[in-house]
Every structure is written in C-alpha cells, then in structure tokens.
Design a protein around this motif. Structure first.
Motif, PDB file in Angstrom:
ATOM      1  N   ASN A 178     -16.314  31.843  -7.954  1.00  0.00           N
ATOM      2  CA  ASN A 178     -16.569  30.435  -7.638  1.00  0.00           C
ATOM      3  C   ASN A 178     -17.931  30.332  -6.948  1.00  0.00           C
ATOM      4  O   ASN A 178     -18.572  31.361  -6.696  1.00  0.00           O
ATOM      5  N   LYS A 223      -5.955  28.222  -2.706  1.00  0.00           N
ATOM      6  CA  LYS A 223      -6.562  27.012  -2.151  1.00  0.00           C
ATOM      7  C   LYS A 223      -6.803  27.071  -0.646  1.00  0.00           C
ATOM      8  O   LYS A 223      -7.567  26.268  -0.122  1.00  0.00           O
ATOM      9  N   LYS A 235      -9.710  24.624   0.055  1.00  0.00           N
ATOM     10  CA  LYS A 235     -10.494  24.413  -1.160  1.00  0.00           C
ATOM     11  C   LYS A 235      -9.933  23.208  -1.913  1.00  0.00           C
ATOM     12  O   LYS A 235      -8.767  23.205  -2.305  1.00  0.00           O
ATOM     13  N   ASN A 288     -11.704  21.804  -4.718  1.00  0.00           N
ATOM     14  CA  ASN A 288     -12.004  22.215  -6.091  1.00  0.00           C
ATOM     15  C   ASN A 288     -13.129  23.234  -6.012  1.00  0.00           C
ATOM     16  O   ASN A 288     -13.463  23.712  -4.924  1.00  0.00           O
ATOM     17  N   ASP A 289     -13.722  23.554  -7.152  1.00  0.00           N
ATOM     18  CA  ASP A 289     -14.739  24.616  -7.161  1.00  0.00           C
ATOM     19  C   ASP A 289     -16.015  24.257  -6.411  1.00  0.00           C
ATOM     20  O   ASP A 289     -16.813  25.141  -6.101  1.00  0.00           O
TER      21      ASP A 289
END
Length: 440
Positions: free
Chosen positions: A36, A263, A346, A348-349
C-alpha cells in the motif's frame, strides 16, 4: 530501583516477555499487511499496516516545539529575541493565567543508520545519534502575576507561590538497536529495542513547595517564605559544551507495533528511559520553610522585564537573601522519558487515521491526545494534519508534508502550533520539523 524507572522498566519487560513467548519467526513474506502507499515512504517502515521493509536506510531530522496554556507567541518572541516587552502582550498573558500554568519548549535532532542484512530477512540493526533540549515550567496564578507585573499589584495581601517547578536539561545519546519483524497468531508485528550511552551538558531543576509572599500596603517591605529544593549541574566555563560534558549516563528505547487486522493496528513507544550522573562540582540546594523580610522591590514596573538579566538577578537576589545552603557533589537524575500509545486506522489505501496518547515523566507536561489524518496524494506525496490537546498547551494544530523525490530519496517538512503563528497575540504555539531519508 528508583521510582522514576519502575513503570518504564515494567512495560519494557512485559513486552519483551510477551514477544518471546508468543512470537513466531516468519520466514515468508505472507504478512497480514498488503502492499500500500505506506510502503513507498521510509518514514512508515515500522507502521503495523505497512508491508515488510527491506534494504538499508539513512534518516536525519530536526524539530522544535514550543507551547503554553497561558503565554502568547508575541511575548515569547520578544523573550526569545531579547526585545523590549510590550505592555499589551503582558496584559494578554496575565489575563490568561489560571490555577495551573504550564509552558515548555523541546528541541530534538539526530540521525540514524538502518541496516538490513540480506540473510536475516526479519531483522534490522540501527546506529542512532540524538540530541535533546527540554525546558518546562509550572506555576500558580499569583506567581505569574508577580513575575510579569511585579509585587505592587499584590500590596496588602498574601500571594501563593506553591508547587512551582522549573526544569531545563540538555543531553545527547549514541545508541545501538535491533528490530525484529514477526507474527502473533498471523498478525504482523515488530519490536525495536535500542540502548547506549548518554552525555549530559546541562541540568537545572527548581522545586518550590510551600511559598508565600506578603507585600506591605505601602510597599515598604516584603515578607517571603520559601521551601526550596534545587539541583544544578557543573558547568565548565569557556569550553564548548559538546567538548566538556557535565555528566554521563545510559539510555534505552522500546517500540512495539502490531496489526490487529488489515484495517487497524496498535503501537507502544517508550523513549529516553535512562539517567545521567552529573559530575563532581554540581550543586544541590535545600531550604526548608524559611521566612525573611525583604526591604526592596522585585519588579518596579513591567518595563523591568525588558532589562538584560532580569530573571538571573531575581534568582540571585532570592538565593543571597535566603542564604540557601548547598552541597557540591555528584548526583543522579532521570531523563524526561516519553511514552506514547497509538491506535492506527485504515479507511482505504489512501487515507489513514492515528489516535495517539502521549505522556512525559518528571516534566511539567500534561497527558496529550493527538488525532492526525494521513493522506496520500498520488505516488510521491503525503500530508499529515493533526491536532493535539494537552501537553504544554491547551490546543495545537500541526501540518506536515512528505515527498518521495525518487526511489532513493525522500523528505518531510512540517509546522507545529499553526494557530499560535496565525494569532500571535491570542495564543501560544510554534515550531517545525525537517526530515530527510535515503535508501542506501
């Protein structure tokens, strides 16, 4: 064991025991984390949600932070640059005084080499140098008014100066470290431990217990009672401080990070656990609940604050009048150890959130809550926007940006205390950070 070291030592021992009991060496690359944007920047190589870092690296950084829950930047600038103080700025500061007033400044600088042996995929070794300067103070509303406005405004009444604290210290350290990556029940984790020698350059601490001041209504005399404990390191005049350390000691750091799932993650950071033994010639002062009559005026007007050496003359006057006894001998002090607990999230990326609780030992520093958003912009940039509540000040805003220049080099630049810079006559807070890194 000294009380100052019991909590950090217990936490460090627990982490090491836990990792030794539960850890499984992961010889594959099947960590929970998947590639990521965190992986592109060396600043995140220990982040629990990043993929495994490989390769050698060099990092260097410099940072300065100042904040206070009572001062304002305009007054701090004048003190720092030794300019005449503005009466309106003094009034703004005294209007902000409360039952507990805190202010502090920190300077941190250093560099480190990170070495990744090719045959030891799960291990990193580090060589780190760090310089620290810490200043902090804690005082009452009455003392703040006395310091900034003089004793005239307190005529005919008793003022309370209890529990005043002041600390300033400078030291550096050279440490060797080891980092191990592993998994705990399939969850990626890492632990980093470093230890080394510390050199002390300066230490001054003043602790006032019970203290009262009564100014006669016509200003003819002052009755001042004082209970004081103080320590001051030996200083070699006419020699650069880095060539003539005032003491030697030891220091260590422990960091632990673990992914809870894909996440979320957690991190524990315990830094600057250690001590310094200050050399012979250092002084320890002690005076128990003594009262004297001082027939003079400490501050005739706010303009006196602008005169050179005001603070030094005030301190010398108190020491001389009270005839405070002292012993000239070596003594040990704990370093201002730092503790941080972080929750990583997290979305998203490209978007991440850090929630961090920080604390500091032996310093006038309240527990601090940090909430920061990390956002990646394209493949070469990221920004970190954060707010902090507590610490030296009530509220601070900070912003930093990182740039991956190419595959080898990256840099980051940040500002701290943005609200203080924008509103210098209303609140306090200023500072910044510059960091560079290179993959070797």
């Amino acid at each position: 064991m000294n009380n100052a070291f019991r909590l950090p030592a217990a936490i460090a021992a627990t982490l090491l025991f836990f990792c030794g009991l539960k850890a499984q060496t992961d010889t594959s690359k099947g960590f929970v984390a998947t590639p990521n944007p965190l992986d592109r920047f060396t600043a995140f190589y220990l982040h629990p949600l990043s993929s495994h870092y490989e390769g050698n690296m060099f990092e260097a950084d410099y940072g300065l932070e100042f904040s206070s829950n009572c001062a304002i930047n305009a007054l701090a600038y004048d003190f720092y640059f030794k300019k005449p103080l503005n009466g309106a700025d003094i009034k703004s500061t005294t209007d902000k005084l409360s039952a507990l007033n805190i202010g502090g400044r920190e300077t941190n600088a250093g560099f480190q080499f990170v070495i990744s042996p090719k045959k030891m995929y799960n291990h990193l070794f580090t060589v780190k140098y760090a310089f620290r300067r810490h200043q902090s103070a804690e005082f009452t509303n009455d003392f703040g008014n006395f310091f900034f406005r003089g004793n005239k405004q307190g005529a005919g009444k008793e003022q309370i100066f209890d529990d005043l604290q002041y600390l300033t210290t400078r030291y550096d350290a050279l440490q060797l470290g080891w980092t191990r990556f592993f998994t705990i029940k399939g969850r990626r984790a890492n632990i980093a431990v470093s230890a080394g020698l510390a050199r002390g350059f300066e230490y001054r601490r003043y602790d006032i217990g019970r203290s009262r001041m009564f100014t006669e209504s016509n200003g003819e005399y002052i009755d001042l009672s004082l209970e004081l404990e103080a320590k001051q390191s030996y200083f070699q005049p006419y020699r650069p401080f880095y060539l003539e350390p005032s003491g030697w000691g030891a220091i260590c750091d422990v960091k632990f990070n673990m992914a809870i799932n894909e996440k979320t993650g957690i991190g524990v950071d315990i830094s600057d656990i250690g001590f310094i033994r200050w050399k012979e010639g250092s002084a320890t002062y002690s005076r128990r609940d003594t009262t004297i009559r001082y027939e003079g005026v400490f501050v005739s007007s706010p303009d006196s604050l602008s005169s050179p050496g005001y603070v030094e003359r005030l301190g010398d006057s108190i020491v001389t009048r009270f005839n405070i006894p002292f012993s000239a001998a070596a003594f040990n002090t704990a370093l201002p150890a730092r503790f941080a607990l972080t929750y990583y999230l997290k979305f998203n990326d490209k978007h991440f959130l850090n929630i961090r609780l920080r604390a500091m030992a032996i310093a006038s520093y309240r527990p601090q809550l940090n909430i920061e958003s990390v956002n990646f912009i394209g493949k070469k940039f990221y920004s970190t926007t954060g707010i902090s509540i507590g610490g030296f000040g009530p509220f601070d805003i900070y912003q930093s940006c990182g740039w991956q220049i190419n595959k080898r080099y990256s840099t980051a630049l940040g500002l701290f205390g943005i609200e203080g810079m924008l509103l210098p006559t209303k609140t306090a807070g200023f500072g910044g950070r510059l960091a560079v890194a290179a993959r070797l």
